[in-house]
Design a protein around this motif. Sequence first.
Motif, PDB file in Angstrom:
ATOM      1  N   PHE A 170       6.702   4.187 -46.291  1.00 36.19           N
ATOM      2  CA  PHE A 170       7.784   4.672 -45.433  1.00 36.19           C
ATOM      3  C   PHE A 170       8.005   3.806 -44.194  1.00 36.19           C
ATOM      4  O   PHE A 170       8.951   4.043 -43.462  1.00 36.19           O
ATOM      5  CB  PHE A 170       7.538   6.116 -45.020  1.00 36.19           C
ATOM      6  CG  PHE A 170       7.495   7.054 -46.199  1.00 36.19           C
ATOM      7  CD1 PHE A 170       8.616   7.243 -46.994  1.00 36.19           C
ATOM      8  CD2 PHE A 170       6.350   7.734 -46.522  1.00 36.19           C
ATOM      9  CE1 PHE A 170       8.597   8.096 -48.084  1.00 36.19           C
ATOM     10  CE2 PHE A 170       6.312   8.593 -47.609  1.00 36.19           C
ATOM     11  CZ  PHE A 170       7.430   8.780 -48.397  1.00 36.19           C
ATOM     12  N   GLY A 171       7.150   2.811 -43.956  1.00 33.09           N
ATOM     13  CA  GLY A 171       7.387   1.892 -42.857  1.00 33.09           C
ATOM     14  C   GLY A 171       6.270   1.834 -41.842  1.00 33.09           C
ATOM     15  O   GLY A 171       5.432   2.729 -41.747  1.00 33.09           O
ATOM     16  N   LEU A 175      22.232   5.025 -37.354  1.00 30.74           N
ATOM     17  CA  LEU A 175      20.779   5.154 -37.278  1.00 30.74           C
ATOM     18  C   LEU A 175      20.112   4.124 -38.181  1.00 30.74           C
ATOM     19  O   LEU A 175      20.691   3.688 -39.186  1.00 30.74           O
ATOM     20  CB  LEU A 175      20.348   6.555 -37.714  1.00 30.74           C
ATOM     21  CG  LEU A 175      20.780   7.712 -36.830  1.00 30.74           C
ATOM     22  CD1 LEU A 175      20.415   9.041 -37.488  1.00 30.74           C
ATOM     23  CD2 LEU A 175      20.143   7.599 -35.454  1.00 30.74           C
ATOM     24  N   THR A 176      18.871   3.761 -37.844  1.00 28.08           N
ATOM     25  CA  THR A 176      18.132   2.777 -38.609  1.00 28.08           C
ATOM     26  C   THR A 176      16.860   3.397 -39.167  1.00 28.08           C
ATOM     27  O   THR A 176      16.088   4.026 -38.428  1.00 28.08           O
ATOM     28  CB  THR A 176      17.767   1.561 -37.730  1.00 28.08           C
ATOM     29  OG1 THR A 176      18.975   0.987 -37.218  1.00 28.08           O
ATOM     30  CG2 THR A 176      17.009   0.516 -38.516  1.00 28.08           C
ATOM     31  N   ALA A 177      16.643   3.220 -40.458  1.00 29.27           N
ATOM     32  CA  ALA A 177      15.408   3.638 -41.117  1.00 29.27           C
ATOM     33  C   ALA A 177      14.502   2.429 -41.247  1.00 29.27           C
ATOM     34  O   ALA A 177      14.968   1.286 -41.275  1.00 29.27           O
ATOM     35  CB  ALA A 177      15.713   4.221 -42.495  1.00 29.27           C
ATOM     36  N   VAL A 187      19.040  -0.111 -43.051  1.00 30.37           N
ATOM     37  CA  VAL A 187      17.646  -0.507 -43.262  1.00 30.37           C
ATOM     38  C   VAL A 187      17.599  -2.028 -43.163  1.00 30.37           C
ATOM     39  O   VAL A 187      18.212  -2.730 -43.975  1.00 30.37           O
ATOM     40  CB  VAL A 187      17.116  -0.067 -44.642  1.00 30.37           C
ATOM     41  CG1 VAL A 187      15.671  -0.519 -44.821  1.00 30.37           C
ATOM     42  CG2 VAL A 187      17.234   1.442 -44.820  1.00 30.37           C
ATOM     43  N   LEU A 188      16.904  -2.520 -42.151  1.00 30.96           N
ATOM     44  CA  LEU A 188      16.782  -3.963 -41.982  1.00 30.96           C
ATOM     45  C   LEU A 188      15.885  -4.539 -43.077  1.00 30.96           C
ATOM     46  O   LEU A 188      14.827  -3.981 -43.370  1.00 30.96           O
ATOM     47  CB  LEU A 188      16.199  -4.291 -40.610  1.00 30.96           C
ATOM     48  CG  LEU A 188      16.996  -3.799 -39.404  1.00 30.96           C
ATOM     49  CD1 LEU A 188      16.245  -4.115 -38.116  1.00 30.96           C
ATOM     50  CD2 LEU A 188      18.390  -4.414 -39.392  1.00 30.96           C
ATOM     51  N   LYS A 189      16.295  -5.634 -43.666  1.00 31.32           N
ATOM     52  CA  LYS A 189      15.489  -6.264 -44.713  1.00 31.32           C
ATOM     53  C   LYS A 189      14.132  -6.688 -44.157  1.00 31.32           C
ATOM     54  O   LYS A 189      13.121  -6.615 -44.848  1.00 31.32           O
ATOM     55  CB  LYS A 189      16.236  -7.457 -45.308  1.00 31.32           C
ATOM     56  CG  LYS A 189      17.429  -7.023 -46.134  1.00 31.32           C
ATOM     57  CD  LYS A 189      18.129  -8.197 -46.781  1.00 31.32           C
ATOM     58  CE  LYS A 189      19.255  -7.688 -47.661  1.00 31.32           C
ATOM     59  NZ  LYS A 189      19.956  -8.791 -48.334  1.00 31.32           N
ATOM     60  N   ARG A 190      14.104  -7.084 -42.906  1.00 29.67           N
ATOM     61  CA  ARG A 190      12.852  -7.498 -42.262  1.00 29.67           C
ATOM     62  C   ARG A 190      11.837  -6.360 -42.249  1.00 29.67           C
ATOM     63  O   ARG A 190      10.676  -6.549 -42.594  1.00 29.67           O
ATOM     64  CB  ARG A 190      13.141  -7.981 -40.836  1.00 29.67           C
ATOM     65  CG  ARG A 190      11.918  -8.370 -40.025  1.00 29.67           C
ATOM     66  CD  ARG A 190      12.287  -8.730 -38.589  1.00 29.67           C
ATOM     67  NE  ARG A 190      13.120  -7.758 -37.894  1.00 29.67           N
ATOM     68  CZ  ARG A 190      12.670  -6.602 -37.368  1.00 29.67           C
ATOM     69  NH1 ARG A 190      11.416  -6.274 -37.466  1.00 29.67           N
ATOM     70  NH2 ARG A 190      13.497  -5.785 -36.743  1.00 29.67           N
ATOM     71  N   THR A 191      12.261  -5.143 -41.869  1.00 27.18           N
ATOM     72  CA  THR A 191      11.307  -4.036 -41.776  1.00 27.18           C
ATOM     73  C   THR A 191      10.883  -3.552 -43.159  1.00 27.18           C
ATOM     74  O   THR A 191       9.741  -3.143 -43.345  1.00 27.18           O
ATOM     75  CB  THR A 191      11.861  -2.861 -40.938  1.00 27.18           C
ATOM     76  OG1 THR A 191      13.044  -2.338 -41.557  1.00 27.18           O
ATOM     77  CG2 THR A 191      12.156  -3.304 -39.513  1.00 27.18           C
ATOM     78  N   GLU A 192      11.786  -3.621 -44.129  1.00 28.36           N
ATOM     79  CA  GLU A 192      11.428  -3.281 -45.520  1.00 28.36           C
ATOM     80  C   GLU A 192      10.379  -4.260 -46.031  1.00 28.36           C
ATOM     81  O   GLU A 192       9.372  -3.853 -46.617  1.00 28.36           O
ATOM     82  CB  GLU A 192      12.679  -3.310 -46.408  1.00 28.36           C
ATOM     83  CG  GLU A 192      12.407  -3.094 -47.873  1.00 28.36           C
ATOM     84  CD  GLU A 192      12.105  -1.657 -48.250  1.00 28.36           C
ATOM     85  OE1 GLU A 192      11.491  -1.453 -49.328  1.00 28.36           O
ATOM     86  OE2 GLU A 192      12.474  -0.730 -47.512  1.00 28.36           O
TER      87      GLU A 192
END
Length: 181
Positions: free
Chosen positions: A67-68, A2-4, A52-57
């Motif tokens: 939280f995104g 899963l991806t957060a 957790v993708l560094k891009r989305t963080e």
Amino acid sequence: MLTARTLAEAEIYLSVLAAADDAPDATEPPAVTVAEGEDAWTVGSGAGELEVLKRTEDEARQVGVRFGLGNSLLVDAGAWVQLASVWARRALDADIEYTGQPGQNRQKVELNWEFARDAMDEALKFLPEGADVVPDEGFWTELGIRTQQQDPQLFTRAKLTEDREFYGEQLDAFRALYGEN
């Protein structure tokens, strides 16, 4: 896997999973590990692992969304409302004890009010434009479904907005009383 959307969302999700599995007397949150890769982190605990993708963080940090961006695919509207309630109770308890004396934990008050407010922002994301109530699709976790079934009025636009404003007002009042940190 899963991806957060962010590291904060990953930790919240893993804590919620662990709480669902823990014995009623468990008092310590699970230990969370973070392994850094080239494009993503792997966040894990005894409850599972997330990516957790560094891009989305980075995107979330740039716009100041804890939280995104977009809707969570891990934590539903009901769980966000429950989490906000927990953080608000913690903030209130810490706020009552806080007198501004040296050595007291001011951050405990502020962070809990911030997290409560931000969790309500997350719950509000599940309201489609023009809708007055979070639709059934906004609930898929056991906690979220149970919360919605027990207290459906918590998920109206008016109530979500009222609670979000209340938490923000409490944070502002605390900071007005004790100054900005």
